[in-house]
Each structure stands twice: as C-alpha cells, then as structure tokens.
Design an enzyme around this catalytic site. Sequence first.
Site, short mmCIF file in Angstrom:
data_model
loop_
_atom_site.label_atom_id
_atom_site.label_comp_id
_atom_site.label_asym_id
_atom_site.label_seq_id
_atom_site.Cartn_x
_atom_site.Cartn_y
_atom_site.Cartn_z
N LYS A 35 0.64 -1.15 -0.19
CA LYS A 35 -0.01 0.22 -0.18
C LYS A 35 0.83 1.18 -0.01
CE LYS A 35 -3.65 -0.27 2.83
NZ LYS A 35 -3.71 -0.15 3.91
N GLU A 146 -14.42 11.25 11.81
CA GLU A 146 -14.37 11.57 10.04
C GLU A 146 -16.04 11.35 9.92
OE1 GLU A 146 -15.39 9.50 7.58
OE2 GLU A 146 -15.24 7.16 9.02
N PHE A 147 -15.77 12.02 8.17
CA PHE A 147 -18.14 11.87 8.52
C PHE A 147 -17.38 12.24 6.66
CE2 PHE A 147 -17.84 14.88 11.64
CZ PHE A 147 -18.72 13.58 12.69
N GLY A 255 -35.62 0.65 -1.71
CA GLY A 255 -34.63 -0.06 -2.85
C GLY A 255 -34.24 -1.30 -2.33
N CYS A 262 -19.06 1.19 6.81
CA CYS A 262 -19.84 1.74 7.90
C CYS A 262 -20.48 1.92 8.69
CB CYS A 262 -19.52 3.46 7.00
SG CYS A 262 -17.56 4.13 6.54
N LYS A 265 -21.04 -1.68 10.10
CA LYS A 265 -20.92 -2.27 11.41
C LYS A 265 -20.66 -1.38 12.77
CE LYS A 265 -16.22 -0.59 10.40
NZ LYS A 265 -16.28 0.67 11.36
N ARG A 332 -18.29 -3.78 0.29
CA ARG A 332 -18.07 -4.78 1.78
C ARG A 332 -19.42 -4.17 1.61
NH1 ARG A 332 -13.84 -0.80 5.44
NH2 ARG A 332 -14.96 0.38 3.46
#
Length: 436
Positions: A35, A146-147, A255, A262, A265, A332
């Site tokens: 990474k 964080e958002f 739907g 996020c 979990k 995910r």
Amino acid sequence: MRLSVIGCGYLGAVHAAAMASIGHDVVGIDVDEQKVAALSAGTAPFFEPQLAELLQAGLASGRLRFSTHMADAAGAGVHFLAVGTPQLAGGHAADLRFVHAAVDDLVPHLRPGDVLAGKSTVPVGTASGISARIAPTGAVLAWNPEFLREGWAVHDTLAPDRIVVGVSSGESGERAAEILREVYRPAVEAGAPFLVTDPATAELVKGAANAFLATKISFINAMAEIAEAAGADVTLLADAIGHDTRIGRRYLGSGIGFGGGCLPKDIRAFAARAEELGRGESVGFLHEVDAINLRRRDRAVQIVVDALGGLVFGKRVAVLGAAFKPFSDDIRDSPALDVAVRLRGLGADVVVTDPAAIDNARAVHPQLGYERDRDEALRGAHAVVVVTEWDEYRRHLSPEHAGALVSARVVVDGRNCLDAAAWRAAGWAYHGMGRR
C-alpha cells in the site's frame, strides 16, 4: 504545519492527500508495504474520485510522503489516528486491536505538546483509555471523528459540513482545539462549523449520525414493504413526506438498502456498546433497522424470481453494479453482490458488471460471471437487475438501447432509480421495490 496520518486505508489516504493539498507537510504511515509503495508512486489503492490527482500533486510538491516506519512520524505537531476498526469476528462490537497497536507504536515518538487527533470510528469511552496511555509523553488527545461519504471523500474532507473536536477541559485541551482549528483553517474560513465538545460526545457523534441515517433509510424501506402490500408507490410517498422540513427528502431513497464498510458495522457496534453501558434498550430499535435492511435483499431476489416466472435456473441475469454504491470500488457488505450470489445459488447464469469494482468482486466471488463492458453483460439477458445507481445505468442507459441486446425485456430496479414510465413505454416489464 507538519502532520502525520497513522493508517493509510480509505480514511487515512484521503486525509493525508487532502491535508497536503491545503499546504501542510504530511507523512502517512502504514504497515502494509504494498500500500505504501502504491501511494508513494501516486497510485490510489482504491477507487475514489479526485484522490489520484491529489496524491500526485502532493508527492510532486514534496509536501506528501508515505512510510512504513512509525519513527518517520516523529516531529509532527499533530498525529491523526486513522486505522480501521472492523467488526469483531463472531460479534457486533468493534475490534480495537489496530487502534491500540498504532497508539503503542506511536507513543515513543510523541513529544510534550503534540496533539494526537483520533479519527477512527470507536465506541464511546475509547478516548479516555488512549488519553491515559499518552499522558506520560506530554502529548494531548483530541477526538476528531470523520464524516466521509465514499465517492465524495475528497470533497467531504476539504469542504466538510462540520468539524467536531472533542477535548478535555483545561488549558491543554483548549490549546489542542486551537491547533486543530488552524489545521482546518481553510474549511473554517469557508464557513464550516467548528464544534468543540468533550471527548465522549465527539466519539458519540459519528455513531449517532450513522444510526440516524441507517434508521431513515430503513424507515422508508419499511414503508416500501407496506406500499407493496397496499398497491401504493413508495417513491411518491417519499416525495410527499420529504417536503416536510422536519423530515427532509435526503436519505429517503427506498430500494435494496444500505451496505458498505461503515453503516452496517457502525450501527451494530453502537448497539453493542450501548449494551455494555447497560443502556441496550435505548437503541433496541437499531436491531430492527438492521433486520429491515437485510430483508430488502431477500425481497430483491424474490422480485427477480417472480419476474422470471418463478424459476431462474438456467436464465441469464445481468446484474448492473458490484460496489455497494456508485463512485466507489468498495464491495464490503455489498447488497449488489449479495443478490448476485443468491441468484447464482438458485441456478441463474449471473453476469455482473461495474465501472470500478470488477477486480475486487472477482477476487471474493469467483463463482460469478463478470463483464467489464456493460453491453456485453446485457447481451442475451433474460432479466436486468440494477443494484448500484452509477450514471452508466440510471441516466446513460436507454431502454431502447438495452432492449436491442437482451433476450427478454425484464428489468428489476433495485434502487428505484430508473424512469419507470420510460422503460414501460419501451415495452419492458418494469419491477421496482415498493414502486408501482
């Protein structure tokens, strides 16, 4: 200002590149050598609009670099903690091993006056333990959740709708808040609210926000279940109640439900922490929110089966979408792939296409068929299922064009994102989710 970002996954890589773009000197630290090598070469290890450009510009300017050595974080005035907090295997609580390991590795390199800014999504109460761990170094903890929305992460970092900083009372806490205000000065000057709270409140903000969003989505999907039974149209229902300013139309899209790394979990971890605090009854409704969301996937599969006359064995089904949402390659907990796998289990010949997530999907679900080209996925299909609302599907695919490729004009709109009237007028059997 000199900054370090500990953890260069989705959150950390975006944060590091964005902070460098506004003039800070940033080093990103991660234990994953591959990474770090990719990021150091200006290659984003995941798909996120604008990230590659920010990485390349930051590297070229000399303000951004990446390393596998925690010692390279030494000397930074602010250290952003951005490591992942996955769900524990076999449970709903958050796995904090990576958070604690990162803090332990960073402690020898902290100096008096340094600020450790926690951005990872953690259960309330985590910050107090971290604060005690770093206290002997003279560094100060601030919780700065964080958002980010995947697909909009760069925008949300550079132009946030709010900045929350949780600090302890006293001079050191006030100083930490002012340092972070300076870090985010361009956004603050542009009008972003800068909210200073205690650490526990800052920790709760992220979980509470996601719990509310998940509840709003599951609420309209519960209304979709009722609309289907009553012969009503949930999209029109959402428009009608969305005009109420107390409710609002955003996140009332019904739907197949939500997925990703996020919301699912985070609401489970939020409920698990409430249980630990002896207040599980306060968020008991979140269990039903989760259940409604998962039930929509069952319903999507059933709609496909019913649309094909009760039998999908041997039928070719084109699944448009693999990522859990557009403008992302994140698979995910993807509702799209969940539906595809279930249909494959019923004997359907499933072909999945997606603008960004094919490689990730194939690595996890090799039993499915894949086509990078949308038209090749459509060719010969007995049913088309829209499960991720990329523009390539909801706006740039006409029913006439698709009709020339498929074997049978059956479309299942798992996101209620198509113009139902236009598809029906073109001779398609259109099937929405709670939509007439």
